[in-house]
Design an enzyme around this catalytic site. Structure first.
Site, mmCIF file in Angstrom:
data_model
loop_
_atom_site.group_PDB
_atom_site.id
_atom_site.type_symbol
_atom_site.label_atom_id
_atom_site.label_comp_id
_atom_site.label_asym_id
_atom_site.label_seq_id
_atom_site.Cartn_x
_atom_site.Cartn_y
_atom_site.Cartn_z
ATOM 1 N N ASP A 135 -38.082 5.459 48.916
ATOM 2 C CA ASP A 135 -37.881 4.153 49.739
ATOM 3 C C ASP A 135 -39.463 4.033 50.371
ATOM 4 O O ASP A 135 -39.644 3.863 51.531
ATOM 5 C CB ASP A 135 -36.931 4.189 50.720
ATOM 6 C CG ASP A 135 -36.918 2.642 51.278
ATOM 7 O OD1 ASP A 135 -37.532 1.810 50.979
ATOM 8 O OD2 ASP A 135 -36.202 2.668 52.350
ATOM 9 N N HIS A 178 -30.990 7.369 59.198
ATOM 10 C CA HIS A 178 -30.625 8.197 57.990
ATOM 11 C C HIS A 178 -31.601 9.157 57.702
ATOM 12 O O HIS A 178 -32.786 9.344 58.182
ATOM 13 C CB HIS A 178 -30.461 7.254 56.974
ATOM 14 C CG HIS A 178 -31.699 6.496 56.560
ATOM 15 N ND1 HIS A 178 -31.731 4.798 56.861
ATOM 16 C CD2 HIS A 178 -32.961 6.358 56.234
ATOM 17 C CE1 HIS A 178 -32.984 4.401 56.926
ATOM 18 N NE2 HIS A 178 -33.687 5.247 56.078
ATOM 19 N N GLN A 246 -30.091 7.733 50.774
ATOM 20 C CA GLN A 246 -30.589 7.751 52.441
ATOM 21 C C GLN A 246 -29.073 7.786 53.015
ATOM 22 O O GLN A 246 -28.338 6.767 52.926
ATOM 23 C CB GLN A 246 -31.451 6.455 52.749
ATOM 24 C CG GLN A 246 -32.755 6.730 52.219
ATOM 25 C CD GLN A 246 -33.355 5.410 52.303
ATOM 26 O OE1 GLN A 246 -32.876 4.189 51.913
ATOM 27 N NE2 GLN A 246 -34.763 5.550 52.824
ATOM 28 N N ARG A 276 -42.574 4.262 65.847
ATOM 29 C CA ARG A 276 -42.012 3.158 65.363
ATOM 30 C C ARG A 276 -40.379 3.767 64.648
ATOM 31 O O ARG A 276 -40.220 4.313 64.063
ATOM 32 C CB ARG A 276 -42.546 2.602 64.101
ATOM 33 C CG ARG A 276 -41.659 1.249 63.326
ATOM 34 C CD ARG A 276 -42.392 1.196 62.215
ATOM 35 N NE ARG A 276 -41.877 0.046 61.259
ATOM 36 C CZ ARG A 276 -40.718 0.197 60.351
ATOM 37 N NH1 ARG A 276 -40.276 1.527 60.161
ATOM 38 N NH2 ARG A 276 -40.372 -0.807 59.767
ATOM 39 N N ASP A 278 -37.296 3.246 63.330
ATOM 40 C CA ASP A 278 -36.967 2.451 62.040
ATOM 41 C C ASP A 278 -35.306 2.263 62.095
ATOM 42 O O ASP A 278 -34.428 3.074 62.510
ATOM 43 C CB ASP A 278 -37.228 3.349 60.838
ATOM 44 C CG ASP A 278 -36.968 2.562 59.607
ATOM 45 O OD1 ASP A 278 -37.585 1.584 59.375
ATOM 46 O OD2 ASP A 278 -35.879 2.739 58.744
ATOM 47 N N GLU A 320 -37.956 -1.411 65.625
ATOM 48 C CA GLU A 320 -38.023 -1.973 64.462
ATOM 49 C C GLU A 320 -36.641 -2.566 64.196
ATOM 50 O O GLU A 320 -35.837 -1.799 63.595
ATOM 51 C CB GLU A 320 -38.281 -0.969 63.366
ATOM 52 C CG GLU A 320 -38.782 -2.039 61.692
ATOM 53 C CD GLU A 320 -37.671 -1.938 61.133
ATOM 54 O OE1 GLU A 320 -37.290 -2.738 59.964
ATOM 55 O OE2 GLU A 320 -36.504 -1.137 61.159
ATOM 56 N N HIS A 389 -45.300 -3.962 55.437
ATOM 57 C CA HIS A 389 -44.826 -3.229 54.188
ATOM 58 C C HIS A 389 -43.589 -3.894 53.581
ATOM 59 O O HIS A 389 -43.355 -3.726 52.388
ATOM 60 C CB HIS A 389 -44.896 -1.887 54.348
ATOM 61 C CG HIS A 389 -43.708 -1.449 55.091
ATOM 62 N ND1 HIS A 389 -43.655 -1.646 56.683
ATOM 63 C CD2 HIS A 389 -42.389 -1.069 54.958
ATOM 64 C CE1 HIS A 389 -42.523 -1.317 57.100
ATOM 65 N NE2 HIS A 389 -41.873 -0.814 55.924
ATOM 66 N N ASP A 390 -42.918 -4.682 54.320
ATOM 67 C CA ASP A 390 -41.560 -5.029 53.886
ATOM 68 C C ASP A 390 -41.791 -6.708 53.508
ATOM 69 O O ASP A 390 -42.408 -7.182 53.752
ATOM 70 C CB ASP A 390 -40.459 -5.069 55.078
ATOM 71 C CG ASP A 390 -39.770 -3.777 54.810
ATOM 72 O OD1 ASP A 390 -39.424 -3.230 53.730
ATOM 73 O OD2 ASP A 390 -39.259 -3.335 56.028
#
Length: 644
Positions: A135, A178, A246, A276, A278, A320, A389-390
């Site tokens: 990922d 995760h 994950q 950050r 996540d 995030e 990036h998403d």
């Protein structure tokens, strides 16, 4: 002696005498909140008090290992808690390998960052990741090691030291929800260790997973359907919200919180200044809900913030949480002022609404988001951005898109199709996965592709594409918060169309916006006759102006003025002078349409007949009517004298 005094004594015993006064003061300020939140989470566990003392002892030992340089940074930032809210702050986001190859290579790009005015560098995952599919690095196999192809911990320390010399703070992803299925905890669980098995959610059969699935969404319904994965080594179902490799962490186990908090502090001691966090919305699971934004997730973040404030107060936490506007402020602590949460949060709704306004040539979505955005809690800031990036997830603005009896589904589908390259669209993006029948496909693509560069056939087409891209960044720069530039946007970098030829990326179109830095565009970034150079120099001009305008600090007030022409976005930013007798005011005006629009400053009731407003971008003055060309913007400034 109270329990907290006992805890403090245990902590102070771990650190040098000269550090004890500052640690004592911080613990007295934040220890009560920490104890309260962890009691809410884990108070019913056996031996809670012993565990809490052990946690604090380990925190103190980590603090004792913090360098003199970082201790000085802590003190400076404690005395200047708004240091990150100033208009001089600018973020930049990149992948290590795609930007500069290695952590050492980043040092060679610092001059480029400084030229833009970057003060905050977010390097996407650089910790050791899972072997194979991972990922994009978000499947972390070790929080104690750097991905070998990027370097090692000494390289990280050297880089953070060098960045600080240039006034740049390093931001690292810290994946809270995760770990990879080859993380030591997961490997131990597979090998039969009950201790590590309890670090995860696992089930002997599908009874409970099926109950949860009734209310859970799906993040990657095509690539990774469902939220549970059968693990043959365990003969059990493992909770895997994102990908099968994950494994979601079980935060009902206090050992998980302890280990993750200590891992974060260890990275902070290696020079990371911003984390950050996540997938913060997913940290707590509750049957009968979508397992997002649970109150316990906020308690976890508040406890983590308390630990940071005690042991490393120069560090920032960034949430995030890609959630609707109404649910965002909680991650900045606005629901409980007595318990601080994160310092920063992505304003994903503002980002999505900006793209929506560009597609619709109508600013209603943007106005709706702005009206729903509350005043920031003290010592916090939004992170405003255009791309990352998403994918662009359109469902975060579903509440704003459904106002005035509008059909949100049709509206958002139209926007998504527009950016996927529908007929008459200037965009050249790609659709991403949808999570359910009521959802809308996300959008992938670099900013340049989505604003029209890729489809430009004439110099005028390119000029309009540049205006669109700058207009979106103009909103980000002026809204109020810390703006973030995504790597390559400053050079109008194109989509990474070759991603599909890499087997591990082929079924994930997010790699479309994860290109390697275009070295030819980078080399000509100062040549205004080139497409990339022309954009780069204009963007640098915008950013240099921003740094001179106190009205654009995150702490300055913002007020909406919804113009009767829906193609125009107008809002004010105000900063009171030191003596409070005048206000420095900035009026942002943006034309989100393909046609020239007129605006009357007198109509806005902000300008007398002989009063002049200066456009900071062009240095031209205006007293009344302005003809605003397609996709153009103005940053108009004036001083407003208060009337007693």
């Amino acid at each position: 002696m109270t329990f907290l005094n006992t805890c403090l004594d245990q902590m102070l015993a771990q650190i040098p005498i000269e550090r004890r006064d500052s640690l004592r003061a911080r613990f007295e300020s934040h220890g009560c909140v920490l104890l309260n939140r962890l009691q809410h989470l884990y108070g019913k566990h056996p031996h809670f008090e012993e565990w809490f003392i052990k946690l604090l002892t380990r925190v103190a030992i980590t603090h004792a290992n913090r360098s003199t340089e970082l201790l000085a940074l802590d003190i400076h930032r404690e005395t200047n808690p708004n240091w990150f809210t100033q208009q001089s702050m600018l973020g930049y986001c990149a992948y290590v390998d795609r930007f500069a190859g290695t952590l050492q290579g980043i040092n060679q790009k610092i001059d480029h960052l400084s030229e833009l005015g970057v003060s905050y560098l977010h390097l996407l995952p650089f910790l050791r990741a899972r072997a194979g599919d991972n990922d994009g690095g978000f499947a972390v196999a070790s929080y104690d090691e750097i991905e070998p192809r990027f370097g090692d911990m000494q390289d990280l320390r050297d880089l953070t030291t060098n960045l600080r010399l240039h006034g740049i703070s390093l931001c690292s992803d810290f994946v809270l929800n995760h770990v990879a299925d080859d993380h030591p905890w997961a490997r131990a669980a597979k090998a039969g260790s009950n201790k590590e098995l309890e670090y995860f959610y696992t089930y002997a059969d599908r009874t409970e997973p099926d109950l949860f699935e009734r209310d859970l969404g799906q993040i990657f319904p095509q690539a990774a359907p469902g939220n549970f994965t059968f693990e043959p080594n365990l003969q059990r179902w493992v909770w895997t919200t994102f990908y099968p490799y994950q494994w979601d962490l079980n935060y009902t186990n206090p050992a998980v919180f302890e280990e993750m908090a200590l891992a974060l502090l260890a990275l902070a001691n290696n020079g990371v200044e911003v984390f950050r966090l996540d997938s913060t919305a997913f940290l707590w699971k509750r049957a009968g809900t979508n397992c997002m934004n649970q109150v316990e997730a906020h308690w976890i973040l508040q406890a983590l913030r308390s630990i940071v404030d005690i042991a490393a107060p120069g560090v920032l936490l960034k949430a995030e949480a890609i959630v609707p506007t109404a649910e965002l402020p909680a991650y900045l602590g606005n629901k409980n002022p007595s318990a601080a949460e994160c310092h920063l949060a992505y304003h994903s709704s503002l980002m999505a609404a900006s793209w929506g306004a560009l597609a619709e040539q109508n600013c209603d979505l943007l106005y709706n988001v702005m009206e729903a955005t509350p005043t920031l809690p003290e010592h916090t800031s939004w992170l405003t951005y255009i791309r990352c990036h998403d994918d662009i997830g359109w469902n975060v603005i579903r509440p704003e898109a459904s106002q005035k009896a509008q059909n949100a589904q049709q509206r958002l589908q139209h926007i998504a199709q527009f950016y996927a390259g529908a007929e008459n669209s200037f965009a050249n993006g790609a659709s991403f996965q949808a999570s359910d029948a009521n959802a809308v496909h996300g959008t992938n693509g670099m900013s340049s592709a989505l604003t029209g560069y890729a489809r430009a056939k004439t110099p005028n087409d390119t000029k309009l594409a540049q205006r669109r891209l700058l207009l979106l960044y103009g909103v980000s720069f002026c809204f109020g918060g810390m703006p973030l530039i995504y790597m390559g946007d400053e050079l109008a970098q194109a989509n990474h169309e070759l991603y599909a030829s890499v087997p591990e990326y082929a079924n994930d179109s997010r790699w479309l916006q994860r290109p390697f830095l275009d070295e030819s565009s980078y080399a000509t970034r100062h040549d205004k006759t080139t497409v990339s150079g022309n954009l780069f120099l204009k963007l640098c001009h915008f950013l240099a102006l921003r740094r001179t305008l106190p009205m654009l600090a995150a702490t300055a007030s913002r007020s909406q003025f919804k113009h009767r022409n829906p193609a125009l976005l107008t809002f004010f930013r105000d900063d009171a002078s030191a003596d409070a007798s005048t206000t420095n005011r900035l009026l942002f005006v943006g034309n989100f349409s393909e046609k020239t629009q007129k605006i009357s400053l007198q109509e806005l009731a902000i300008c007398n007949s002989n009063e002049s407003w200066l456009d900071q971008l062009t240095n031209e003055s205006y007293t009344d009517t302005i003809d605003i060309e397609p996709w153009s913007q103005y940053w108009l400034t004036n001083k407003i004298t208060k009337i007693n």
